[in-house]
Each structure stands twice: as C-alpha cells, then as structure tokens.
Design a protein around this motif. Sequence first.
Motif, mmCIF file in Angstrom:
data_model
loop_
_atom_site.group_PDB
_atom_site.id
_atom_site.type_symbol
_atom_site.label_atom_id
_atom_site.label_comp_id
_atom_site.label_asym_id
_atom_site.label_seq_id
_atom_site.Cartn_x
_atom_site.Cartn_y
_atom_site.Cartn_z
ATOM 1 N N GLY A 176 -0.548 -7.064 10.578
ATOM 2 C CA GLY A 176 -1.101 -6.673 11.873
ATOM 3 C C GLY A 176 -2.598 -6.782 11.967
ATOM 4 N N GLY A 177 -3.210 -7.615 11.093
ATOM 5 C CA GLY A 177 -4.659 -7.784 11.117
ATOM 6 C C GLY A 177 -5.355 -6.795 10.208
ATOM 7 N N ILE A 178 -6.623 -7.057 9.942
ATOM 8 C CA ILE A 178 -7.414 -6.176 9.075
ATOM 9 C C ILE A 178 -8.722 -5.815 9.765
ATOM 10 N N ASP A 179 -9.290 -4.705 9.349
ATOM 11 C CA ASP A 179 -10.571 -4.247 9.888
ATOM 12 C C ASP A 179 -11.650 -4.460 8.838
ATOM 13 N N LEU A 190 -7.225 -5.935 3.118
ATOM 14 C CA LEU A 190 -5.831 -6.374 3.145
ATOM 15 C C LEU A 190 -4.975 -5.502 2.246
ATOM 16 N N LYS A 191 -5.496 -5.162 1.074
ATOM 17 C CA LYS A 191 -4.757 -4.286 0.161
ATOM 18 C C LYS A 191 -4.487 -2.945 0.816
ATOM 19 N N SER A 192 -5.508 -2.379 1.453
ATOM 20 C CA SER A 192 -5.348 -1.072 2.095
ATOM 21 C C SER A 192 -4.308 -1.122 3.210
ATOM 22 N N LYS A 193 -4.347 -2.209 3.993
ATOM 23 C CA LYS A 193 -3.405 -2.323 5.109
ATOM 24 C C LYS A 193 -1.988 -2.588 4.593
ATOM 25 N N ALA A 194 -1.859 -3.388 3.550
ATOM 26 C CA ALA A 194 -0.532 -3.763 3.045
ATOM 27 C C ALA A 194 0.223 -2.572 2.474
ATOM 28 N N VAL A 195 -0.484 -1.603 1.896
ATOM 29 C CA VAL A 195 0.190 -0.440 1.320
ATOM 30 C C VAL A 195 0.233 0.730 2.294
ATOM 31 N N SER A 196 -0.169 0.497 3.533
ATOM 32 C CA SER A 196 -0.133 1.564 4.529
ATOM 33 C C SER A 196 1.303 1.832 4.960
ATOM 34 N N VAL A 215 3.172 -0.636 7.334
ATOM 35 C CA VAL A 215 3.738 -1.870 6.788
ATOM 36 C C VAL A 215 4.938 -1.558 5.901
ATOM 37 N N LEU A 216 4.782 -0.606 4.998
ATOM 38 C CA LEU A 216 5.852 -0.303 4.044
ATOM 39 C C LEU A 216 7.101 0.234 4.729
ATOM 40 N N ALA A 217 6.910 0.901 5.868
ATOM 41 C CA ALA A 217 8.060 1.461 6.576
ATOM 42 C C ALA A 217 8.680 0.477 7.560
ATOM 43 N N ASN A 218 8.119 -0.711 7.658
ATOM 44 C CA ASN A 218 8.622 -1.714 8.596
ATOM 45 C C ASN A 218 9.241 -2.864 7.808
ATOM 46 N N PRO A 219 10.579 -2.944 7.730
ATOM 47 C CA PRO A 219 11.205 -3.981 6.900
ATOM 48 C C PRO A 219 10.885 -5.397 7.352
ATOM 49 N N VAL A 220 10.673 -5.602 8.654
ATOM 50 C CA VAL A 220 10.351 -6.947 9.137
ATOM 51 C C VAL A 220 8.969 -7.364 8.646
ATOM 52 N N LYS A 221 7.981 -6.463 8.807
ATOM 53 C CA LYS A 221 6.631 -6.772 8.337
ATOM 54 C C LYS A 221 6.622 -6.982 6.826
ATOM 55 N N LEU A 222 7.330 -6.114 6.124
ATOM 56 C CA LEU A 222 7.355 -6.218 4.674
ATOM 57 C C LEU A 222 7.975 -7.527 4.222
ATOM 58 N N ASN A 223 9.043 -7.932 4.885
ATOM 59 C CA ASN A 223 9.691 -9.192 4.541
ATOM 60 C C ASN A 223 8.805 -10.384 4.873
#
Length: 494
Positions: A211-214, A287-293, A296-304
């Motif tokens: 979903g993008g990064i800041d 990106l690391k911070s957003k990826a482990v948020s 992302v982790l609770a969204n199976p589509v994003k994770l996949n």
Amino acid sequence: MKKQASQFPTVGMTLPSYQNASASQAKAPRKGGSTESRWRRLRRKFTVKRVVLTLLLLVLLAGGWLGGKFIYEAHKLFGGNIFSVLSTTKLKGEDTGRVNILLAGNSADDPGHQGADLTDSIMLVSIDTKDNKAFLLSIPRDLWVHIPGDGHEKINDAYVYGEQNGFNADGYPQGGMGQLEQIVSQDFDIPIDYYALVDYTALRDSVNDVGGIDINIQSSDPRGLYDPSIDYTTHGPLVKLTNGEHHLDGEQALDLARARGDAYGSYGFAASDFTRTQDQREMLIALKSKAVSVGVLANPVKLNDLMSAIGNNVTTDFNLSQVHRLYDLTKNMNNIQSLSLNQANGQNLLASYEAPDGESALVPAAGLDDYSAIQAYIRQLTSSNPVVQEGAKVVVLNGTGTNGVATQASRQLTNDGLDVTAVGNSPAPTQATPVIIDESAGKKPATKALLTKLYGNNFTTQNPYGLTYDADFIVILGTNQVSSSTPATGTAGG
C-alpha cells in the motif's frame, strides 16, 4: 422397500411452494403452525444455511488458493520442504549474536537496460540478535576492488565476473553472489551468513503490495529533490519531491532508488550516488516497517501479493524455516541505523581514484586495497565490547627513554580493542608517571575507564601535541611502565 424422505430438502433440490398445497391442507391447522408458515420457516432456514455454506466454501477455496499460492511462492523462493515454514531454524551467526546479510540489487528484469546485471546497489545488513537492533551499510558501486583472477574492477562488476567464470570456492555460494560475498567478507573483514539478490520489479511491486511507503525527504537544497531524467512509465521527471513527508507508490519508490541527480538541471543530490544509496536505505527501512504492520499481515491478499513479488524477483540462500526465524527476530525491531562509508562517525573513509583506463572510481581513504580504517569501523559497529563500540583514536608516546615501551603498550591496547593510530617518542623530559591527554570531551567513557585501569587517573586536557596528532586520547608513558620484559632495543619511535 421405499426409503423414507429426508426431513429437509437436499442441496440442489427445488423447494416446494406452499401455494401448491391442497385447499384442505392449506385450511387445516396443524400442531406447530400452519403448513404455509412451516414451509416459510423451512425455506428461510434452508436459504440461510445455503448462503452460509456457500460463503464458507468461498472462504475455504480462496484461503486454500491463497495459502497454496503463498506456500508455492515461498517454496520457489526459499526451497526446502514447504511445511518447514511452520517451524523455525536457528540462523547462522545467531550463536555469536550477529547475523550478516549481503543484499545486492540489479536491473536484470529490464533487458533493455545497459549493464543490467551490474549490482549497482550493494548493502550489508547486520542484525544484532541479542540487543534487537541492526544497521544497513551501503557499499558504493564504484569501489575499486581486486577481483581474484580478473584484477581490479569496480565492485558492481564482481557479480558479472562470478557468473561468467562460474565462481566456486569453499565457504561461499556458487556464481556471482559468491564472488561478491567473498570480496566483501575479505576486504571488510566480516563474515557473511546469507545473501539476497533483488531486481527492480521486487522493489516496485513490494511497495505497491503493502500500500505504499512513507519517507521523509531532507535534502540540503530547500527545494527538495529533482532529477529531470525521464521515467518512461509516467513520462514525467524521475524524481520531483519537496522536503518533508511523502507517500510513495511502487513506481515513485523505484524512481527514487534509481535517481542520482546527475542529469542537467538536477538539484538536491549533493552527494550524488551517496544520496541515492541513503534514499535506498531509508526506503528499505520504511518497507520493512510497512510489511510487518498489522494491515499487511492480517490481509491474506496483500501478503500473498507481497510473496509473489518477492518470489519472482529475488534470489537467496535462505530457506523457509530460516526466513521464519528471521521474521521472528526482526518483526519488532525499530532500532535500525542507516550508515555510509563517506559519513563514518563524521569521517569519509573513501577517496576518489582514477583507474588506469581513466575511469573514475573510489578507493579506501587509506589507499588502494588498504581497508584497515574500514575494517576498524566495521568492528566498531559489530562489537559488543563498549570500548570497541566507542572507536576512540589513541596515540601512545614513549616518555621513558627506553626503546620499545610504546610499541609494547600499543599491542596491549590493540588487543583490548582500542584503535591505536600512532606510536612515537615524547619530546618532553623523561617522566616517572604516565600522563593521559583527554580530548574526548567526555564522549568515550569506556575507553577512559580502561586507560585509567591501565595507567592510573592522571588525566589532563592540556595538549601540546594538538597540531601533531588527531586523537581522542594521547598516552605518554612513564618510567614506571618499564618492566623486566621490555626489550633493551625496540622499534624506532617508541
């Protein structure tokens, strides 16, 4: 024998309508309610049940597909038994408290790009598993290094040479990443535990998938960052960002990772490629911070999608259970330093160099192939010894009149983790008690404590050697440091 009809209609059966019942049936009341109300209840119950079952089936199918696809992508990337993702394996280096990863990026996914296999982005990722912190250190692509069997070349060529020559050496991966790993580990004097080779698409798609990064742009130019090179996807400038917070999508992140500000009219890239590598480090941290948020982790589509982006565009020697362990170690890690060799504790450890063919390059500031200062900096970053972490520069001067005393003392101090930058003779008259000149301004307490233990508490801030030596501490040895083990003669100047 005729089978008794089921109490409830089976899936797919057409439900009878209460309107089709006979008049006598419709009019005759029965226990529990009329036939009409009974069929209404049955139909409603069946409909709800069928909807719930259908939704459940869709969830299971979607979850199974996503889960299966996730596992497939993970297996494709990391190899091994797909069920090993459910377990964890201790990482190499974890027993010593530090895991080192060599991260390299190229544009092999862009076949029209000249020099697509050159690893123009190289970073050392070092994870302190005991204190839950890490650092990212960029290695400049223009560093002029010795490639065994091929002479001196820029370090971004090492991967290409390793692939072409079929690099194969004990203790290293085969191919290009093995060649690059060998050079970094030997020149920087640091063990490399794992590697990852990433292409352009991995960064772009990963940023989009989370979903993008800041990122916070803090250019030395008040206008921010501008590189008018054309982005052929958007047909706009490669980068045009004001100073301050920005939310970047995948294409914007990729453009920022590529921009060096070397096109005419650029501004904000004061350090050219060093600015670019700084931006790259900041984006990886974001990106690391957003990826482990949780989002992302609770969204199976994003994770996949994230796993698909990585699986198709990353090569690594991690396996699934090791990646699981890496995630566990770093998911809550917020203390991540962004470091560069041109700003190592305020010092530039690199110098410009003109190669024999006239090509511009970089070498260690100490000279071609002299990585001593860089190795000292790496030791400071990776050590758990507070004295080594402080990285104090110490000069040892011989005030005893006996040759070799300062040289012997410098060996002991080096073994204790200090960086002894010079050894010499004191021009002052012979003295009995050691004197320590303290130029540290209180910023090196562990070093001061060690020197106090070794030489006593005779400190001064009066420094008659300020124009001669650049040091945090200058130790002037006294005659009471001379022991029976000191050689009668020693190295000149100490």
